[in-house]
Scaffold this active site. Structure first.
Site, PDB file in Angstrom:
ATOM      1  CG  HIS A  72      -7.583  -4.281  11.006  1.00 19.98           C
ATOM      2  ND1 HIS A  72      -6.423  -4.564  10.321  1.00 19.98           N
ATOM      3  CD2 HIS A  72      -8.164  -5.470  11.248  1.00 19.98           C
ATOM      4  CE1 HIS A  72      -6.319  -5.874  10.160  1.00 19.98           C
ATOM      5  NE2 HIS A  72      -7.373  -6.437  10.700  1.00 19.98           N
ATOM      6  CE1 TYR A 201      -0.270   0.536   2.938  1.00 19.90           C
ATOM      7  CE2 TYR A 201      -0.976   0.154   5.204  1.00 19.90           C
ATOM      8  CZ  TYR A 201      -1.277   0.352   3.864  1.00 19.90           C
ATOM      9  OH  TYR A 201      -2.585   0.363   3.455  1.00 19.90           O
ATOM     10  N   PRO A 293      -2.901   1.606  -5.097  1.00 19.02           N
ATOM     11  CG  PRO A 293      -2.036  -0.551  -5.225  1.00 19.02           C
ATOM     12  CD  PRO A 293      -2.131   0.730  -5.991  1.00 19.02           C
ATOM     13  CE  LYS A 297      -8.153   6.662   1.801  1.00 20.96           C
ATOM     14  NZ  LYS A 297      -8.984   6.365   2.978  1.00 20.96           N
ATOM     15  CE1 TYR A 385      -4.206   2.852   5.195  1.00 23.97           C
ATOM     16  CE2 TYR A 385      -5.854   2.084   6.763  1.00 23.97           C
ATOM     17  CZ  TYR A 385      -4.898   1.828   5.798  1.00 23.97           C
ATOM     18  OH  TYR A 385      -4.642   0.511   5.431  1.00 23.97           O
TER      19      TYR A 385
END
Length: 391
Positions: A72, A201, A293, A297, A385
């Protein structure tokens, strides 16, 4: 029994460590409280940092991930009915993430250890570690109603938050930190087409939501829920209806729904045990730290722990040096706290916190407005990220 490295826990961290040591000619025995079939039923995260991907390559268990995983290049944040893309590769100079389920990683590792003749003892309940401050610590465990011992040079505690490893460290030596969040995640797995090619998100007045996936016909979705909620209170129809309310209209209108094949509620918390080493007992993964979550990580932190620990052990057996093992806790904790900070920030940014009231909600909105309008802020988000460097 005797071995060089005794590993408690057959999750990804314990199995990666066992595989890496095997490739360097170092013996290990893995003790697992459950059956391996049960281990493979655990539904966990699936977003891998490049560092974790590289470590799986080093462990020579990457073939199926390379073939079936999904690289991704970015993800989306939905806010006020619109989506905003975080271009991970563009913002970080070419680094993205890999979507590949933790269950599949565990399966690959188990097959690799079996093919190599590795020793994994199932249904072995560890009751404690004795002599961690000596050169020959002993792991005590029960199997089939009998008591056994495993004597080793070093012990790796990879047995999760509730395991026996951390409990074997004297309480007066433990230094821990914890933050409990006032909500949980209700998650379902379904054999449906993902909502998008990338993760979404969502910050919404009704609560956080996340649309994720495992592959093109297996989706994982979450919504923020009350800690008082019970799984049986949420029918599939109720879940899908609530998820659609929180998504932008264009996403909700095309969302494919279907029967859940797994449904669970996970409370959110942050936890760090800074006592990651006691003599020759080393904690790794969830035995030492838990992250919400939101930032993806948990597994990645376990991988970085194993990166540092494996190198310390290999250096000891190849060169007789304790330097890497002496430096383990300091190196691991530096990365742990940075990941804790990022996970806390992501969680604070995207969830509803009843106790913060209107002011807190407006601060979250302002933070998102700033984020979407600032190249520097978006770069910081992307760098964290995809994963900060191990060294």
């Amino acid at each position: 029994m005797k071995t060089q490295v005794g590993i408690i826990g057959a999750g990804p961290s314990g199995l990666i460590l066992s595989q890496l040591l095997h490739l360097q000619g170092i013996e290990s025995v893995v003790l697992e409280r459950k059956t391996l079939d049960y281990v493979l039923t655990r539904i966990r995260a699936g977003v891998l940092e490049q560092g974790c991907v590289d470590l799986l390559h080093e462990a020579e268990v990457h073939q199926r991930m390379d073939k079936e995983g999904f690289p991704h290049d970015g993800f989306e944040i939905a806010f006020r009915g619109a989506t905003h893309r975080v271009d991970l590769k563009g913002l970080t100079g070419g680094t993205g993430v890999m979507v590949y389920g933790q269950t599949e990683i565990t399966r690959d590792l188990i097959e690799a250890r079996k093919a190599a003749g590795g020793t994994i003892i199932e249904e072995a309940e560890v009751t404690g570690v004795e002599g961690a401050e000596t050169d020959n610590p002993v792991i005590h465990y029960k199997k089939d109603g009998r008591d056994y011992t495993l004597t080793c040079d070093f012990v790796a505690g990879c047995d999760g938050y509730h395991g026996a490893s951390r409990k074997s460290i004297p309480a007066n030596l433990l230094k821990t930190f914890e933050k409990v969040y006032p909500f949980g995640w209700l998650g379902i797995m379904s054999e449906t087409r993902p909502a998008s090619d990338e993760l979404i998100y969502t910050r919404h007045e009704r609560g956080f939501a996340l649309c994720s996936m495992r592959h093109e016909k297996l989706s994982r979705h979450y919504i923020q829920c009350s800690l008082d909620d019970k799984v049986e209170d949420w029918s599939d129809d109720r879940f899908w209806d609530e998820l659609k309310r929180r998504l932008p209209e264009n996403v909700a209108d095309t969302l494919e729904t279907g029967p859940s094949i797994e449904k669970s509620i996970a409370p959110l918390r942050s936890f760090v045990c800074e006592t990651m080493r006691h003599g020759r007992l080393f904690l790794a993964g969830d035995a030492a730290h838990i992250v919400p979550p939101t930032g993806a990580k948990g597994l990645n932190l376990a991988a970085s722990d194993i990166y540092f620990l494996s190198r310390g052990l290999i250096d000891f057996y190849k060169n007789g040096s304790m330097a890497g093992l002496d430096a383990y806790a300091g190196k691991a904790l530096r990365r742990v706290w940075m990941a804790e900070r990022f996970s806390w920030w992501m969680t604070s940014l995207l969830h509803n916190f009843p106790e913060t009231g209107g002011f807190g909600s407006r601060m979250q909105d302002a933070e998102l407005d700033y984020l979407f309008g600032s190249q520097a802020a978006m770069t910081s988000l992307a760098e964290n990220y995809v994963g900060l460097p191990y060294e």
